[in-house]
Design an enzyme around this catalytic site. Sequence first.
Site, mmCIF file in Angstrom:
data_model
loop_
_atom_site.group_PDB
_atom_site.id
_atom_site.type_symbol
_atom_site.label_atom_id
_atom_site.label_comp_id
_atom_site.label_asym_id
_atom_site.label_seq_id
_atom_site.Cartn_x
_atom_site.Cartn_y
_atom_site.Cartn_z
ATOM 1 N N GLU A 102 0.846 -1.202 0.000
ATOM 2 C CA GLU A 102 0.000 0.000 0.000
ATOM 3 C C GLU A 102 0.878 1.247 0.000
ATOM 4 O O GLU A 102 2.006 1.215 0.505
ATOM 5 C CB GLU A 102 -0.851 0.021 1.278
ATOM 6 C CG GLU A 102 -2.173 -0.708 1.168
ATOM 7 C CD GLU A 102 -3.274 0.177 0.576
ATOM 8 O OE1 GLU A 102 -2.947 1.199 -0.063
ATOM 9 O OE2 GLU A 102 -4.446 -0.163 0.760
ATOM 10 N N ASP A 103 0.342 2.340 -0.517
ATOM 11 C CA ASP A 103 1.032 3.621 -0.393
ATOM 12 C C ASP A 103 0.851 4.181 1.012
ATOM 13 O O ASP A 103 1.797 4.628 1.650
ATOM 14 C CB ASP A 103 0.537 4.629 -1.443
ATOM 15 C CG ASP A 103 -0.992 4.751 -1.477
ATOM 16 O OD1 ASP A 103 -1.684 3.958 -0.800
ATOM 17 O OD2 ASP A 103 -1.492 5.647 -2.177
ATOM 18 N N ASP A 106 -4.588 5.058 6.141
ATOM 19 C CA ASP A 106 -5.155 6.235 6.811
ATOM 20 C C ASP A 106 -6.177 5.729 7.844
ATOM 21 O O ASP A 106 -5.794 5.329 8.931
ATOM 22 C CB ASP A 106 -5.769 7.120 5.714
ATOM 23 C CG ASP A 106 -6.269 8.456 6.210
ATOM 24 O OD1 ASP A 106 -5.754 8.947 7.212
ATOM 25 O OD2 ASP A 106 -7.176 9.028 5.593
ATOM 26 N N PHE A 156 -2.531 15.706 5.151
ATOM 27 C CA PHE A 156 -2.661 15.277 3.762
ATOM 28 C C PHE A 156 -1.304 15.332 3.062
ATOM 29 O O PHE A 156 -0.617 16.353 3.103
ATOM 30 C CB PHE A 156 -3.675 16.160 3.017
ATOM 31 C CG PHE A 156 -3.957 15.640 1.640
ATOM 32 C CD1 PHE A 156 -4.819 14.564 1.452
ATOM 33 C CD2 PHE A 156 -3.332 16.194 0.532
ATOM 34 C CE1 PHE A 156 -5.055 14.054 0.180
ATOM 35 C CE2 PHE A 156 -3.570 15.692 -0.749
ATOM 36 C CZ PHE A 156 -4.426 14.625 -0.918
ATOM 37 N N ARG A 169 1.467 12.708 -8.574
ATOM 38 C CA ARG A 169 1.931 11.327 -8.376
ATOM 39 C C ARG A 169 3.376 11.135 -8.831
ATOM 40 O O ARG A 169 4.074 10.249 -8.378
ATOM 41 C CB ARG A 169 1.049 10.344 -9.153
ATOM 42 C CG ARG A 169 -0.372 10.238 -8.650
ATOM 43 C CD ARG A 169 -1.042 8.994 -9.252
ATOM 44 N NE ARG A 169 -2.484 8.997 -9.111
ATOM 45 C CZ ARG A 169 -3.137 8.556 -8.037
ATOM 46 N NH1 ARG A 169 -2.468 8.084 -7.016
ATOM 47 N NH2 ARG A 169 -4.448 8.582 -7.987
HETATM 48 P P1 5GP Z 1 -8.102 4.633 4.152
HETATM 49 O O1 5GP Z 1 -9.110 3.700 3.550
HETATM 50 O O2 5GP Z 1 -7.002 3.934 4.933
HETATM 51 O O3 5GP Z 1 -8.750 5.730 4.951
HETATM 52 O O4 5GP Z 1 -7.447 5.429 2.977
HETATM 53 C C1 5GP Z 1 -6.619 4.817 2.086
HETATM 54 C C2 5GP Z 1 -6.554 5.566 0.786
HETATM 55 O O5 5GP Z 1 -6.923 6.945 0.925
HETATM 56 C C3 5GP Z 1 -5.123 5.553 0.311
HETATM 57 O O6 5GP Z 1 -4.836 4.400 -0.454
HETATM 58 C C4 5GP Z 1 -5.053 6.841 -0.470
HETATM 59 O O7 5GP Z 1 -5.497 6.614 -1.780
HETATM 60 C C5 5GP Z 1 -6.036 7.774 0.232
HETATM 61 N N1 5GP Z 1 -5.322 8.655 1.193
HETATM 62 C C6 5GP Z 1 -5.361 8.612 2.541
HETATM 63 N N2 5GP Z 1 -4.612 9.584 3.086
HETATM 64 C C7 5GP Z 1 -4.060 10.258 2.051
HETATM 65 C C8 5GP Z 1 -3.151 11.374 1.957
HETATM 66 O O8 5GP Z 1 -2.688 11.973 2.933
HETATM 67 N N3 5GP Z 1 -2.819 11.781 0.696
HETATM 68 C C9 5GP Z 1 -3.299 11.173 -0.430
HETATM 69 N N4 5GP Z 1 -2.883 11.646 -1.603
HETATM 70 N N5 5GP Z 1 -4.138 10.115 -0.382
HETATM 71 C C10 5GP Z 1 -4.511 9.669 0.847
#
Ligand code: 5GP
Length: 181
Positions: A102-103, A106, A156, A169
């Site tokens: 995963e990148d 969150d 963010f 990106r």
């Molecule tokens: P989660 O489901 O864990 O809340 O969010 C995961 C997805 O939300 C990540 O794969 C990403 O695409 C997006 N995301 C969450 N935080 C960030 C952030 O700080 N920056 C960006 N660009 N995307 C985020």
Amino acid sequence: METIQIEDKDFEILLENDQINKRTRLIGIQLNVDYETRCPIIIGVLNGSFMFMADLLREIDVACEIAFIRVSSYNGTSTTGSVKEAFGLPDNLHNRDIILVEDIVDTGTTLKYILEKVHSQQPSSVKVCSLLFKPSALLEPIPELEYVGFEIPNEFVVGYGLDYNGLGRNLKDIYRATIPA
Ligand code: 5GP
């Protein structure tokens, strides 16, 4: 301090490419040790993971298979307000060792959804490797989250695969949004 602007937002450096590469090298070494005698299927979660996935795989020298999945989320009518769908999850995960890449983690909602799909095929093990992790945003613990590049504050971020409105990106470094004065 280098700052950049993407559309209406200003960003400042959080992690330089050099730091990211050094950490990625260490995670690669750890994976080479942990999976020495196995042949894992390494699955990148698109879009955000493409750059980390490519750099990480250059550090991995155990035999492995590679796949990518894409998760789309859109507003629906469920109680959570969000319905997700996964595309391209391989169907041969039974009895295999799986590493999800995963990148960023969150709230963990995306990952929980993917993990459920992966576990339903009864693989022999499942671990998650995420470049970034926002511990204070996580809604419930994710035991599979074993490899984390950097724990970051609940801000963010953009760059190195991560986007803001589809942009950024391709940036080599990772930036965080500056708080407006
Ligand atoms: P989660 O489901 O864990 O809340 O969010 C995961 C997805 O939300 C990540 O794969 C990403 O695409 C997006 N995301 C969450 N935080 C960030 C952030 O700080 N920056 C960006 N660009 N995307 C985020």
